[in-house]
Structure formats: C-alpha cells, structure tokens
Design a protein around this motif. Structure first.
Motif: not given
Ligand SMILES: [Zn+2]
Length: 493
Positions: A346-349, A363-388
């Motif tokens: 919603e925020k991104l739109v 769906t194709t970039i962020l979630l894929a990166l989260i899936k590939e990473s070793d840590e169990e990350k959630n979209i809300s745990d990302l290091w950077f703001d949605v603004e980026e």
C-alpha cells in the motif's frame, strides 16, 4: 432424517451430482493476550518449554480458586468479532460446561452459552474467483484445556495451556464444498492477524477447527444427520476430512443404512476416520451459570476504543487489488496473505502510483531476496525504508535507471542498507538525459562510422542497432539507449 432414495447398492461417483455436502465449522482461535483468561499466568503464545511451569491455583483448578476475567482478552476478542461484523451484546454472562477429562483440571470449562458477548456476523471471502459471504451463528469466549501427551505407555498432562483464552466462532451450516470451508478458514486467519488478535497459526494449535458434515439430495431442504470431527489442525486436513466423510456417508446411504450422529476421530496419516463417541447434546454438559464471575457489562467507551482498532478487511484489499490495481489473482492473494506485506505494498503504491511495478518489485525481487537469505527476515525487518524501493521504481519510470540495473540497486539495499540515489551514483548506474551531450555523442558516432552510415542509408537497415551500441559505448553506458534510438533515427533519416 434422510429420506430413502432409489440408489444402487455400491458407491458410484455419479451420485456426487445428486447429493450435496452441508458443512458447518466451529473454529477456536487463541487470543494473544499477555496473560491467561482468568489468572495472571503468562498466556502460552509461545509454549513454555518445561511442562507445568506456567500455572497457578486458578488455571490448575484448585478448590479455593477465584477467577478474574482478563480485560485485555475481552478487548481483543471484541476487535476480532467486530472485524466480522458482529452485533455486540452489552451484557453477557459466563456459563459452566461440565465434563470430565484428564486435561481439564476444573472438570468444567468456563464458556458462554445462554447470553454470549456477541451475536451473528459474517465473513466475506473469494472462493475460486467468486466472492462469497458466509454467515456466523454465534461467537463467544472460553478457556482452553491443558495438553495430554501419550508416551512410553503413559499419559502425561501439561497445564501450561490450561486457561488460555479462546474465541469460538460457530458458523451456520453454510458451506457446500471443501473449498468453501478452507477459504473461510484462511480468511479468519487473515482477519485475526490483520487486527493483531491472534497469530492463528494452525501448526502451533493457535487455531483449531471442528468440522460438522451431513449430506442431502440436492432437491431436499431438510438437513441429514451430521457427524463431527474435532480439532482438525490444518487447512489440508480440513479439506481431506470433508471429502472423505462425504464419501463415507454417501456409501452408507447407498447401502440403505443410516448415518449415526457421532463424533469421529480423523487420522490424517491414513486418511480415515473412526467412531469416537456418540454426539453429546447440550443437556449432557449440564450447563449452568458460572457462579464465580459477575455478568460482563461493556461500557460504550470500551466498545468505541475497540472499534478504533479495526483495520481494512484483507478481502476488501484483495478485491481492490484485483479490480482497481488490476493485479493477477495469485499476486493479490500473496500480498494480502500477510497484512504487513500488504501494508508495505500500500505504501509503495502511494509513493510510486504504480501498482504493477510495486507488486513485481515486492514479489519477484524483495521476497526472493528474503527467501534466499539465511536469516528469517520479514518485510518489516528490512534495513532500508520503503521510500528507497519507491525511489528505485521512480528512477526506472523516469528512464534514469535501467530495469536490469534496478535489481542490483535493490540487492545492495538489501545487503547493506543505504539510500537508493547514493547507490545509483556510486555504481555509475544513472542514465543521463542531457540532450546537448547526447547529440554530441551521436554526431561523433555518425562521423566515425561513415561506411556503416552509407550501408544503412542504401541497403542495410538492420545495422541500426550498431549505432545505438556505439553511442552507448562512447557514453560509457551511463545514458539512456531509448533516447539514442530517437536521436539516431532523426539524424540518419
Ligand atoms: Zn494461572
């Protein structure tokens, strides 16, 4: 009672056309309050590792215990129910449901039968591309029992869970297929998570479901005799119970027998069920008003405060993503399965005004990166703001960054954080659109490649790409090929 129907002796699949399933569900959802329903023990949201360490005289049923209702449980319950459009009863009462079982230390469950806290309600969902609304008969609060473990020829009892608050949601017999029932359950799970009422994780026993099923000829209004399967604990198992029980009942009726009203036990490993006991009626539970708890009277302010916590229904978002944003069904479902993910979208739109790209970058970039990473990350745990991420999309839409390079920028953000603009500049990825400089490059390319220009003009238009390539090379790939294209077309005629 089912009417006799002229049928063959053995089960034949074509009979499925003539008999329909009538399904009702009783769903138990663990409310995620800090403490249990009637005492100050920690609510077993995360199950305590050591058995019987999270108990007191109230939740383990000592004779002198005096329960006190947890206000937080009522508040969370109310939010969940109001999300399902229920009517609130300002005065309700608790009742005792008496039965003996080793995991129930009090020998009664504190529940609501005669005057429940809320009434009615409904849940809207999408079943196979069709929007459906399923009616709820009633909902109430009750406390959970402990947990039995059968091992080494013994039965062990753990009361850590005893006294945890449960919301019970009882539907009318409104479902006609396994898909109806499972989509309804998935929607309940989404609602509970969206409103922060429960994590409703079926694997962790935070959401359990009893399945009631009967069958009847499609032309008949009267219901058949129903059976009940208790504590079915996954969406897949609910679906398997429904389909297996339907076939079992159909076989019985085809053999001119009658279905018994009973509780059956489902073994998901073998895909079969066995009779457990004949179904109790309310009378068997000897319900009577709970003498230790005063009637619950809700004040207007309390109800209003709960109302403030309501959020947009996940299904309404899903419909909006399909109808307004024109997303694919799979993407709309994926984004709304997790309310935080959908908040992110919603925020991104809002920042990009581009729903399609916002969806695909998630769906194709962020979630894929989260899936590939070793840590169990959630979209809300990302290091950077949605603004980026929004800035990356905006740069692509303004032709300042190529779509291919944008992935590298997101990867860099994902790994090391930072600002999108800084990364684009540091990696020399910004496509420049300074017309003067671009024209100078194009002129240079034409001057340096006269032979090819002659070829292009007289007989070989296919070498046009060569000029674009040369221009890009001369510009050290910092510029936008689209603009070189246009300029070259104009200059070469
Ligand atoms: Zn306790």
């Amino acid at each position: 009672m089912l009417k006799r129907y002229n049928i063959t002796e053995t089960y034949t699949p074509h009979m499925e056309q003539e008999y329909e399933k009538v399904i009702g569900l009783e769903v138990h959802v663990r409310v995620k309050s800090q403490t249990k329903m009637f005492c100050s023990c920690r609510n077993a949201v995360a199950l305590a590792s050591e058995p019987n360490t999270n108990i007191c005289s109230i939740c383990s049923g000592f004779p002198w215990m005096l329960p006190q209702l947890n206000k937080e449980v009522v508040r969370l319950g109310l939010i969940g129910w109001m999300m399902m459009g229920c009517e609130v009863n300002k005065t309700s009462r608790f009742d005792r449901k008496s039965y003996y079982y080793p995991d129930l230390p009090t020998s009664f469950q504190t529940t609501q039968l005669f005057e429940t806290i809320v009434w009615k309600g409904s849940v809207k969902t999408i079943v196979n591309w069709e929007t459906k609304e399923f009616g709820i008969h009633h909902m109430h609060l009750e406390n959970d029992a402990g947990k039995l473990t059968h091992a080494w020829g013994k039965t062990l009892v753990d009361f850590n869970r005893a006294g945890s608050p449960l919301m019970e949601i009882v539907t009318d017999p409104v479902f006609r297929s396994a898909d109806d029932a499972t989509e309804f359950l998935r929607e309940i799970q989404k609602i509970m998570r969206a409103a922060w009422v429960s994590d409703a994780d079926m694997d962790k026993g935070q959401m359990r479901c009893d399945v009631n099923l009967s069958i009847r000829p499609t032309w008949q209004e009267e219901f058949g005799t129903r059976t009940e399967h208790k504590n079915v604990n996954s969406f897949g198992a609910v679906s398997r119970v429904i389909n297996a029980e339907y076939k079992r009942q159909l076989k019985i009726i085809q053999s001119w027998w009658e279905v018994d009203q009973e509780t059956r036990w489902w073994d998901d490993d073998t895909g079969t069920s066995t009779s457990q006991r004949s179904k109790e009626n309310a009378m068997d539970y000897r319900y009577f008003p709970e003498p230790d708890i005063l009637p619950l009277v809700l004040e207007d302010d309390f109800i209003q405060a709960a109302k403030q916590k309501l959020v947009e229904l996940p299904v309404e978002r899903r419909i909006r993503y399909l109808d307004i944003h024109k997303l694919q069904e799979d993407d709309a479902r994926l984004l709304t399965a997790d309310y935080e993910l959908s908040n992110y979208f919603e925020k991104l739109v809002e920042l990009t005004k581009d729903p399609k790209k916002s969806c695909s970058y998630i769906t194709t970039i962020l979630l894929a990166l989260i899936k590939e990473s070793d840590e169990e990350k959630n979209i809300s745990d990302l290091w950077f703001d949605v603004e980026e991420v929004a800035q990356v999309i905006n740069l692509v839409n303004n032709d300042e960054l190529s779509s291919t390079n944008s992935k590298a920028v997101i990867e860099e953000l994902f790994n090391n954080g930072g600002k999108a603009d800084d990364i684009v500049d540091a990696k020399w990825l910004r496509q420049k659109n300074d017309m003067w400089a671009l024209e100078a490059i194009v002129d240079q390319v034409i001057e340096d490649n006269q032979t090819q220009v002659e070829q292009y003009k007289w007989w070989n238009e296919n070498i046009f790409g060569y000029f674009v390539g040369q221009s890009m090379k001369l510009s050290k790939w910092q510029w936008n090929p689209k603009i070189f294209n246009e300029l070259l077309k104009k200059k070469l005629g």
